[in-house]
Design a protein around this motif. Structure first.
Motif, short mmCIF file in Angstrom:
data_model
loop_
_atom_site.label_atom_id
_atom_site.label_comp_id
_atom_site.label_asym_id
_atom_site.label_seq_id
_atom_site.Cartn_x
_atom_site.Cartn_y
_atom_site.Cartn_z
N ALA A 84 73.02 77.04 6.47
CA ALA A 84 72.99 76.24 5.15
C ALA A 84 73.92 75.35 4.92
N LEU A 85 75.36 75.25 5.45
CA LEU A 85 76.35 74.55 5.34
C LEU A 85 75.68 73.33 6.14
N SER B 247 68.79 70.16 -3.17
CA SER B 247 69.46 70.06 -2.00
C SER B 247 70.43 70.74 -1.62
N SER B 248 70.82 71.87 -2.57
CA SER B 248 71.76 73.05 -2.20
C SER B 248 70.96 74.04 -1.43
N CYS B 249 70.89 74.00 -0.29
CA CYS B 249 69.89 75.07 0.36
C CYS B 249 70.16 76.46 0.61
N ALA B 250 71.21 76.88 0.32
CA ALA B 250 71.80 78.18 0.04
C ALA B 250 71.46 78.77 -1.44
N PRO C 57 76.55 66.59 -1.47
CA PRO C 57 77.04 67.24 -2.80
C PRO C 57 76.33 68.74 -2.79
N GLY C 58 75.12 68.84 -2.28
CA GLY C 58 74.52 70.47 -2.25
C GLY C 58 75.59 71.22 -1.83
N ILE D 92 77.70 72.44 -4.66
CA ILE D 92 76.80 73.44 -5.59
C ILE D 92 76.64 74.82 -4.72
N ASP D 93 76.71 74.82 -3.53
CA ASP D 93 76.59 76.11 -3.05
C ASP D 93 77.92 76.87 -2.82
N PHE D 94 79.05 76.22 -2.69
CA PHE D 94 80.32 76.73 -2.81
C PHE D 94 80.50 77.16 -4.22
N ALA D 95 80.31 76.26 -5.33
CA ALA D 95 80.40 76.90 -6.77
C ALA D 95 79.72 78.04 -7.26
N THR D 96 78.48 78.18 -6.52
CA THR D 96 77.68 79.26 -6.94
C THR D 96 77.96 80.63 -6.14
N GLY D 97 78.65 80.37 -5.02
CA GLY D 97 78.74 81.54 -4.03
C GLY D 97 77.65 81.80 -3.15
N ALA D 98 76.61 81.04 -3.24
CA ALA D 98 75.38 81.15 -2.30
C ALA D 98 75.89 80.61 -1.14
N ILE D 99 76.64 79.89 -0.71
CA ILE D 99 77.18 79.62 0.59
C ILE D 99 77.62 80.90 1.68
N TYR D 100 78.16 81.94 0.68
CA TYR D 100 78.57 82.97 1.52
C TYR D 100 77.59 83.94 1.93
#
Length: 82
Positions: A49-50, A18-21, A59-60, A63-71
């Motif tokens: 992605a957001l 579910s964490s698209c980024a 909740p995805g 996960i994306d914010f925690a990994t930094g992938a959302i940026y």
């Protein structure tokens, strides 16, 4: 009991993809992982992605914010790869 097992299995699959980024955003760079220091410009967020995270399974986004992938990756890093 079979229905419960199927539901849990489907829920686990939904959470894992579910964490698209994180899944579709490509490799995560150091620029995306590290927080900017005081006075440095903030990192830009991948809006698509957001929105997908919030619509599909919120909740995805965590996960994306925690990994930094959302940026978004650093602009000079993407220009150097082309």
């Amino acid at each position: 009991m079979k229905n419960v097992i199927k539901f849990v299995a489907i829920a686990l699959v939904a959470v894992s993809v579910s964490s698209c980024a994180t899944v579709f955003g490509g490799p995560i760079t150091d620029y995306q992982r590290t927080r900017p220091a005081a006075g440095e410009p903030q990192r830009e967020i991948r809006v698509g992605a957001l929105v997908a995270d919030l619509l599909l399974f919120w909740p995805g986004a965590v996960i994306d914010f925690a990994t930094g992938a959302i940026y978004k990756p650093h602009p000079s890093a993407t220009a150097a790869n082309k």
